[in-house]
Write an enzyme that holds these catalytic residues in place. Structure first.
Site, PDB file in Angstrom:
ATOM      1  N   SER A  16      -6.852 -15.328  45.110  1.00  0.00           N
ATOM      2  CA  SER A  16      -8.219 -14.866  45.364  1.00  0.00           C
ATOM      3  C   SER A  16      -8.975 -15.833  46.271  1.00  0.00           C
ATOM      4  O   SER A  16      -8.762 -17.055  46.206  1.00  0.00           O
ATOM      5  CB  SER A  16      -8.956 -14.732  44.031  1.00  0.00           C
ATOM      6  N   TYR A  19     -12.406 -18.037  36.410  1.00  0.00           N
ATOM      7  CA  TYR A  19     -11.492 -17.148  37.138  1.00  0.00           C
ATOM      8  C   TYR A  19     -10.883 -17.864  38.334  1.00  0.00           C
ATOM      9  O   TYR A  19      -9.664 -17.862  38.536  1.00  0.00           O
ATOM     10  CB  TYR A  19     -12.239 -15.891  37.589  1.00  0.00           C
TER      11      TYR A  19
END
Length: 321
Positions: free
Chosen positions: A129, A154
């Site tokens: 990501s 995250y």
């Protein structure tokens, strides 16, 4: 010879689109998904309707944290390529349940790497990501930038998984490519993500909440362009690489909203709130490495992508467009 490709998170937004594309290529897809309730599992069932009728599709319902199940999948199938898309996604939810994010994203990835060590594969492609860049003052973001300041659980789990993947690649000669996705949107987009959420709320005449003043900039990347990059990486293994996949163009949130308003023909009711913890002010991909190594060429600009998405949304709502 057709490949046997394991797709994790196969019922989700990116995973289901990838599964359909692989089946179109007559590849054999072995899929795993736990159909969790992060959003409505019925949406995920719908995502796999097309794939389910293919004789080249095999689905395991279960969790990537289940080491025994992962071992069973590798024993029962001659896996050539792992395409690991499954994850607990989203910056803000990770602040509410960081232990779950660590468990799924890190332990789940480790289970797959262990299986790939024990049952050697030709390639291991992993969805990372853009959030790993965290507090990064240099833009656009390059794969060579130092990554030491992720600002959400995250983001930290994705970076940790990249590092573990490097260790396994180095120790066991597993070819691994980590793809850093930049704000993916389009068909089957998750309902919690900005494009899908804003479209529905504006269409229904409900208020949308924007954290910050709407000037936060994102590198929105259309699903077909992301798929182009994933597919190229599946068929071109590297010893270990990290590669950005983005559109390499940034627009602010206010501009995104204006595009949705224009196509819907409705004005948004916007409530501006303070910036949310864990959010970054900009994401912006340097895609020169993807172009060089994968022949990656994103084609769908934000204006066209939003028009495509909103028109599909209206069609699903029974509105003639």
């Amino acid at each position: 010879m057709h490949k046997h490709i394991l797709v994790t998170g196969a019922a989700g937004f990116i995973g289901s689109n990838l599964t359909d594309r692989l089946l179109e290529k007559n590849e054999r897809v072995i899929a795993i998904d736990d159909f969790n309730d992060f959003y409505d599992p019925k949406i995920k069932e719908e995502n796999l309707k097309q794939a389910a009728v293919s004789p080249n599709f095999k689905l395991y319902r279960g969790d990537i944290r289940d080491k025994a199940l992962i071992g069973k999948i590798f024993k029962e199938n001659s896996i050539d390529v792992v395409c690991h898309i499954a994850a607990r996604a989203g910056v803000r939810p990770s602040l509410q349940d960081p232990v779950l994010y660590e468990d799924v994203n890190c332990l789940g990835t480790l289970n797959l790497l262990e299986a790939a060590k024990q049952h050697p594969v030709r390639n291991f492609v992993f969805a990372s990501s853009s959030s790993v860049y965290g507090i990064n003052s240099k833009a656009p973001f390059s794969e060579d930038d130092p990554i030491s300041q992720p600002i959400s659980p995250y983001a930290a789990t994705k970076r940790a998984s990249e590092l573990m993947a490097f260790a396994y690649s180095h120790l066991y000669e597993i070819p691994i490519t980590a793809l850093r996705f930049f704000t993916v949107y389009g068909e089957r987009g998750r309902p919690d993500m900005a494009v899908a959420k804003f479209t529905r709320l504006i269409y229904e005449g409900n208020e949308i909440v924007v954290n910050g003043d709407g000037t936060a900039k994102r590198d929105f990347t259309y699903i077909s362009d992301i798929l182009q990059g994933i597919l190229a990486s599946i068929y071109k293994p590297f010893p270990y690489e990290i590669i950005n996949l983005g559109e390499s163009r940034v627009v602010d949130v206010n501009y995104l909203i204006s595009l949705i308003e224009k196509i819907l023909g409705k004005k948004a009711k916007i409530k501006y709130l303070p910036p949310a913890p864990g959010d970054v002010s900009v994401t912006y991909a340097d895609i020169s490495k993807a172009k060089r190594l994968l022949g990656y060429e994103p084609k769908v600009q934000i204006e066209e992508g939003i028009e495509r998405y909103v028109k599909l949304f209206l069609k699903r709502e029974g509105v003639r467009v």
